[in-house]
Write a protein that holds these residues in place. Structure first.
Motif, mmCIF file in Angstrom:
data_model
loop_
_atom_site.group_PDB
_atom_site.id
_atom_site.type_symbol
_atom_site.label_atom_id
_atom_site.label_comp_id
_atom_site.label_asym_id
_atom_site.label_seq_id
_atom_site.Cartn_x
_atom_site.Cartn_y
_atom_site.Cartn_z
ATOM 1 N N GLU A 11 -2.954 18.755 28.375
ATOM 2 C CA GLU A 11 -1.618 18.731 27.819
ATOM 3 C C GLU A 11 -0.784 17.756 28.631
ATOM 4 O O GLU A 11 -0.853 17.756 29.858
ATOM 5 C CB GLU A 11 -1.007 20.134 27.885
ATOM 6 N N LYS A 13 2.005 16.443 30.674
ATOM 7 C CA LYS A 13 2.988 17.096 31.527
ATOM 8 C C LYS A 13 4.219 16.209 31.707
ATOM 9 O O LYS A 13 5.347 16.684 31.667
ATOM 10 C CB LYS A 13 2.352 17.389 32.882
ATOM 11 N N LYS A 14 3.967 14.898 31.901
ATOM 12 C CA LYS A 14 5.068 13.986 32.184
ATOM 13 C C LYS A 14 4.651 12.573 31.824
ATOM 14 O O LYS A 14 3.495 12.201 32.003
ATOM 15 C CB LYS A 14 5.408 14.052 33.675
ATOM 16 N N ASP A 25 11.086 12.382 27.689
ATOM 17 C CA ASP A 25 11.217 13.807 27.397
ATOM 18 C C ASP A 25 9.927 14.367 26.794
ATOM 19 O O ASP A 25 9.499 13.953 25.722
ATOM 20 C CB ASP A 25 12.391 14.017 26.431
ATOM 21 N N ARG A 27 8.175 18.218 26.105
ATOM 22 C CA ARG A 27 8.362 19.676 26.141
ATOM 23 C C ARG A 27 7.141 20.351 25.524
ATOM 24 O O ARG A 27 6.765 20.034 24.396
ATOM 25 C CB ARG A 27 9.608 20.086 25.356
ATOM 26 N N ASN A 28 6.543 21.250 26.277
ATOM 27 C CA ASN A 28 5.351 21.984 25.817
ATOM 28 C C ASN A 28 4.249 21.035 25.347
ATOM 29 O O ASN A 28 3.585 21.295 24.346
ATOM 30 C CB ASN A 28 5.714 22.973 24.710
ATOM 31 N N GLY A 29 4.089 19.928 26.052
ATOM 32 C CA GLY A 29 3.032 18.980 25.731
ATOM 33 C C GLY A 29 3.354 18.054 24.575
ATOM 34 O O GLY A 29 2.516 17.248 24.176
ATOM 35 N N ILE A 30 4.570 18.156 24.026
ATOM 36 C CA ILE A 30 4.968 17.334 22.884
ATOM 37 C C ILE A 30 5.965 16.280 23.347
ATOM 38 O O ILE A 30 6.991 16.611 23.952
ATOM 39 C CB ILE A 30 5.592 18.197 21.766
ATOM 40 N N ARG A 32 8.959 14.032 23.036
ATOM 41 C CA ARG A 32 10.162 14.211 22.234
ATOM 42 C C ARG A 32 10.928 12.917 21.970
ATOM 43 O O ARG A 32 11.970 12.939 21.335
ATOM 44 C CB ARG A 32 11.091 15.215 22.911
#
Length: 77
Positions: A11, A13-14, A25, A27-30, A32
């Protein structure tokens, strides 16, 4: 008897823009906000034979990068 299979996932992370250092950005592996991700495996006849380079650019840095091109980017849509 129970048998299990092991599931491995990755996933995101950053993501950090390689040019300006802005954190994208995630969030939760998505992801944005949009980002340009480039991965290049160099071949023979280059000074980087068999090396793989990877980088990410935020949208602002992408715009700055392509504005320096002699031939404009071809856009569709």
């Amino acid at each position: 008897m129970r048998q299990y299979k092991e599931i491995k996932t990755k996933e995101i992370k950053k993501i950090i823009c390689n040019k300006c250092g802005k954190e994208i950005d995630v969030r939760n592996g998505i992801i944005r906000e949009d980002v340009l991700s480039v991965e290049k495996q160099w071949g023979y006849f280059s000074g980087k034979d068999n090396r793989t380079d990877q980088f990410d650019l935020c949208e602002k840095c992408y715009d700055e990068f392509v504005s320096s091109f002699s031939i404009p980017v071809e856009s569709r849509g």
